[in-house]
Design an enzyme around this catalytic site. Structure first.
Site, PDB file in Angstrom:
ATOM      1  N   ASP A 336       0.696  -1.255   0.289  1.00  0.00           N
ATOM      2  CA  ASP A 336       0.084   0.285   0.301  1.00  0.00           C
ATOM      3  C   ASP A 336       0.953   1.037   0.146  1.00  0.00           C
ATOM      4  OD1 ASP A 336      -2.377   1.345  -0.012  1.00  0.00           O
ATOM      5  OD2 ASP A 336      -3.405   0.472   1.228  1.00  0.00           O
ATOM      6  N   GLU A 536     -10.234   6.928   4.175  1.00  0.00           N
ATOM      7  CA  GLU A 536      -8.628   6.418   5.536  1.00  0.00           C
ATOM      8  C   GLU A 536      -8.690   7.423   6.706  1.00  0.00           C
ATOM      9  OE1 GLU A 536      -5.339   5.349   3.286  1.00  0.00           O
ATOM     10  OE2 GLU A 536      -6.268   5.666   1.483  1.00  0.00           O
TER      11      GLU A 536
END
Length: 857
Positions: A336, A536
């Protein structure tokens, strides 16, 4: 150990084949464990506890031979290039001709020309340019097609005009795997039209604490539903394993994410630590991954999070022993966003430990160049064994061959390339509208107010009524889903527009008034409200309270009820929240989640046909538990003492109505829960705070989108990175005149206790250049009340380009005139000269790297 590994890595003798490979890999993996920190017994997985799987794809000897033959021709530099992925915000096609990276991604804020509203044609042209660069052999490099990836998480959501499906939390409420398969297939087609071959989806997380800012990316808190959906989405994106259309030109690569346990972090903290047993890791957090692997997902994305204290990007036992060994995964593992840099002992620019633990492709959006250079050196020095590098490259090439990239040609010349009418096509929009209808959950319908007669007078109010950006949520044209306008959605319909069209067709009258004010009495009011977009960690919250400060939406609902107008509440949110007050103030209450581009789907269910028949009944059922207080979290089906306000599976319908009694309105929050402390952190303001700017003595303007544009002539604000993507703010004074920046509280706060305890106002700052003149910092305490200190000398002493915590004692502000018992604003930074400073945190605290003396301005 390093020297020993180097010796084995460079050995060129008669010991070859599998035995040699295992020897080298075994030693290398020991290095990975050492670099990442020795995991505790609880963080080292036991592969035998996991189900034994094999790749669902049949062995293909011819393909494997092509991979081996190509691999044998590659230089170290070319191999390293394949395992690095850069972001198009920091890499150009010309760079690709030199560095030969294996992949390029388009991050949430990365677009052609740096414009969030770039056209689909520009996206396709850029895809062609990257492809051409990767196949250019004029510099001596091998022609290996670049793999283009993007976060298409609710449709092709980075591209203007694409179909925006409901976010996953809403789709979970639909409980319809076949719908998911169709949505995934439609998304794949829109991706292919613009030149992309890979989406970072599905998100197979199982969120266990709804304070997590990524809760809406999960389908359900129940692993069984997540597993069913994982199968459907992978097959919709890639095609079904064994079918003729598997990975053909109408499909794209899937990426099951985030492996593993991202939804189980303590406190719902993004990138946090999931502290669970291995059995729970398998049965809860592994369910979606195992299903995705069985469906043939070709890539898996490693999680930012940790399992029992060990970062997933460095957890060899889970990435290699379990995933690639026990579970038989023969695709590749991608990291990621700079996630490798969070492994202990690593940085964004250097992390051999992640590769040795089992990562195959580094997602290095802005660090790719330095990472590439370091990896090449580390391979040549023997710190990374050739066997591990070859394994990673083999996996990547295998997937590229399976996808047919080597024979595909330019993205614009492929089967769907350039067929831009697929974006927001009528068929895709109707599919999305159907998904909206199926995702809606009816929590309350007292007096059977719904369905409504479309031939009446309808007032539509609330901040979300005519706001496509708000109804679409995060990951919409930008990472956070903010800074967009109605013009950015040519193939979309707001909830208000859908209601108006429905009412107009029936001869009724619909009126839009966001504030709920009316001149002609309506027969009913529909109030659309809820969370503003986030993504997020920006969406992490401390409690499940909705509008814990000034409850403006509640006031609107109560205002309409006081006028004796029936009220239908349509709640937009990325998670269940404590809204008992709002439910009590409504006659009907609908959880609409984040429905995406097709707001008309809401009207389809709220209204009858002109003839009086039911158009569409509610069919959505909660896939997440709904709390009865703001502090009832974690809250999950099956836990001891499970007692939610609305349980998983709850949802009323017209066919099965029910009367809901008044709900308890006590939030469960204590006075201490609202004690001031942290004002700005991780790119997010604390509840009840606003970011303000002004020129000179002008009235303040609230900063709601970034960059701040022309809110102030002499000061601009933009997002920059510190510990994570866009978690800091850059403040730039142009030197053309006086300007101010500050954080404004919704209500005055009492800092007197903290002042008497000797606390500091602490800011984490980075200075780009020395201040051009005087700088002052103040606390505000209402009209004509403030107290400040001189800050330029303290800033002048800082090391340029380094993050530093500077602190000012609250007592300094008090001595300068601030009334600590009634603070209305904090960190009021003022200057008339040039100043370039970035902020990543503002809070009260006891420690700082540098404490400022009490010099009044």
């Amino acid at each position: 150990m390093h020297t020993t590994i180097a010796g084995h890595a460079s050995r060129r003798g008669p010991v070859t084949g599998v035995a040699q490979t295992l020897l080298v890999l075994g030693l290398a993996l020991s290095l990975a464990s050492a670099a990442a920190g020795q995991p505790t017994a609880d963080a080292a997985a036991n592969p035998d506890s996991w189900p034994a799987l094999a790749s669902p794809l049949a062995a293909d000897a011819a393909l494997e031979q092509r991979v081996s033959e190509l691999l044998a021709t590659l230089s170290i530099e070319e191999k390293v290039g394949q395992i690095v992925q850069g972001d198009l915000g920091s890499i150009t096609p010309e760079d690709l001709r030199t560095y030969r990276l294996g992949s390029v991604l388009a991050g949430g804020n990365s677009d052609p020309g740096g414009r969030y509203n770039a056209t689909a044609k520009e996206w396709l042209a850029l895809a062609d340019a990257f492809y051409q660069a990767s196949m250019d052999t004029s510099g001596g490099g091998k022609p290996i097609p670049v793999l283009l990836g993007i976060d298409a998480v609710h449709g092709h959501n980075n591209v203007v005009g694409a179909t925006l499906f409901p976010h996953n939390i809403g789709l979970g409420a639909a409980n319809d795997p076949e719908l998911m398969r169709q949505i995934a297939s439609a998304t794949a087609a829109e991706l292919r039209a613009t030149g992309f071959e890979w989406t970072f989806a599905p998100t197979v997380t199982v969120p266990r604490d709804d304070r997590w800012g990524r809760t809406y990316e999960g389908y359900s808190e129940t692993p069984t539903l997540v597993a069913r959906y994982a199968t459907a989405v992978v097959e919709g994106l890639q095609g079904k394993v064994g079918a003729a259309d598997f990975l053909d030109d109408s499909h794209v690569l899937a990426s099951a994410k985030h492996y593993i346990g991202d939804g189980g972090t303590s406190g719902g903290k993004d990138k946090g630590n999931t502290q669970v047993s291995e059995r729970e890791l398998i049965e809860v957090h592994g369910a979606g991954h195992i299903a995705a692997l069985k469906a043939g997902t070709q890539t898996v994305m490693a999680s930012f999070s940790s399992w029992n204290g060990v970062k997933m990007h460095g957890n060899r036992s889970l990435l290699t022993d379990v995933l690639k060994g026990r579970l038989g995964f023969d695709g590749f593992v991608v990291g990621d966003w700079n996630g490798h840099g969070e492994v202990p002992g690593c940085s964004n620019e250097s992390c051999p430990a992640a590769l040795l633990a089992g990562l195959d492709m580094y997602m290095a959006p802005d660090s790719w160049r330095a990472l590439y250079t370091n990896l090449v050196a580390q391979v040549k020095a023997g710190a990374i064994p050739m066997a591990r590098l070859d394994d990673a490259v083999t996996r990547i090439l295998r997937v590229k061959f399976r996808l047919g990239l080597f024979a595909a040609g330019e993205p614009s010349r492929r089967a769907l390339g350039g067929k831009l009418k697929l974006l927001g096509s009528p068929a895709h929009r109707e599919l999305a509208r159907s998904a909206v209808r199926k995702s809606l959950v009816l929590l309350k319908n007292n007096g059977q107010l719904l369905p409504l007669d479309p031939g009446t007078r309808v007032l539509v109010a609330g901040s979300g009524a005519d706001n496509i950006g708000k109804q679409a949520g995060g990951w919409t044209l930008s990472w956070q889903g903010t800074g967009v306008t109605a013009k950015d959605f040519p193939n979309a319909q707001s909830i208000w527009s859908g209601i108006k069209a429905t009412v107009d067709r029936a001869g009724g009258k619909a009126v839009l008034a966001q504030d709920g004010k009316w001149s002609e009495r309506p027969d009913v009011a529909i109030v659309v409200f809820g969370e503003d977009p986030y993504a997020e960690f920006i969406g992490d919250i401390a409690t499940l309270a909705y509008q814990p400060g000034k409850a403006t939406d509640l006031e609107l609902l109560r205002q309409l009820k006081a006028d004796d107008i029936p009220v239908v509440a349509v709640f937009l949110s990325g998670r269940p929240l404590f809204v008992n007050r709002e439910i009590n103030a409504s006659d009907a209450f609908v959880a609409a989640w984040l429905p995406g581009s097709e707001g008309g789907g809401v009207a389809d269910v709220l209204f009858r046909t002109p003839a009086g028949d039911i158009q569409h009944d509610f069919s959505g059922k909660l896939s997440f538990s709904w709390p009865k207080s703001a502090v009832q979290t974690p809250l999950n089906l099956g836990q001891p003492g499970y007692d939610p306000q609305f349980a998983v599976g709850y949802g009323l319908s017209y066919a099965q109505p029910a009367q809901l009694p008044l709900l308890p309105e006590a939030s469960g929050l204590s006075t201490g829960d609202s004690t001031p402390g942290e004002f700005f952190s991780r790119g997010k303001l604390a509840p009840g705070w606003a970011m303000m700017v002004a020129d000179g003595a002008d009235a303040g303007q609230q900063v709601t989108t970034l960059p701040s544009g022309d809110l102030a002539r002499n000061l601009s604000i933009s997002a920059v990175d510190h510990l994570a993507q866009e978690d800091a703010r850059r403040l730039y004074w142009k030197g053309n005149g006086s300007a101010r920046f500050w954080l404004l509280a919704a209500h005055p706060l009492d800092f007197s206790r903290e002042g008497h305890a000797g606390q500091l106002l602490v800011a984490t700052v980075k200075l780009a250049d020395k201040p051009g003149g005087a700088v002052s910092l103040a606390l505000g305490c209402g009209k004509d009340c403030s107290g400040g200190v001189v800050l330029d000398s303290a800033l002048d002493s800082l090391s340029l380009g380094s993050w530093t915590r500077i602190g000012v004692p609250l007592s300094c502000f008090e001595r300068a005139g601030a009334n600590l018992a009634s603070i209305s604003s904090v960190f009021e930074l003022s200057s008339t000269s040039t100043l370039d400073v970035s902020l990543s945190g503002i809070a009260l605290g006891n420690e700082a790297d540098q404490i400022v003396r009490c010099d009044p301005p």
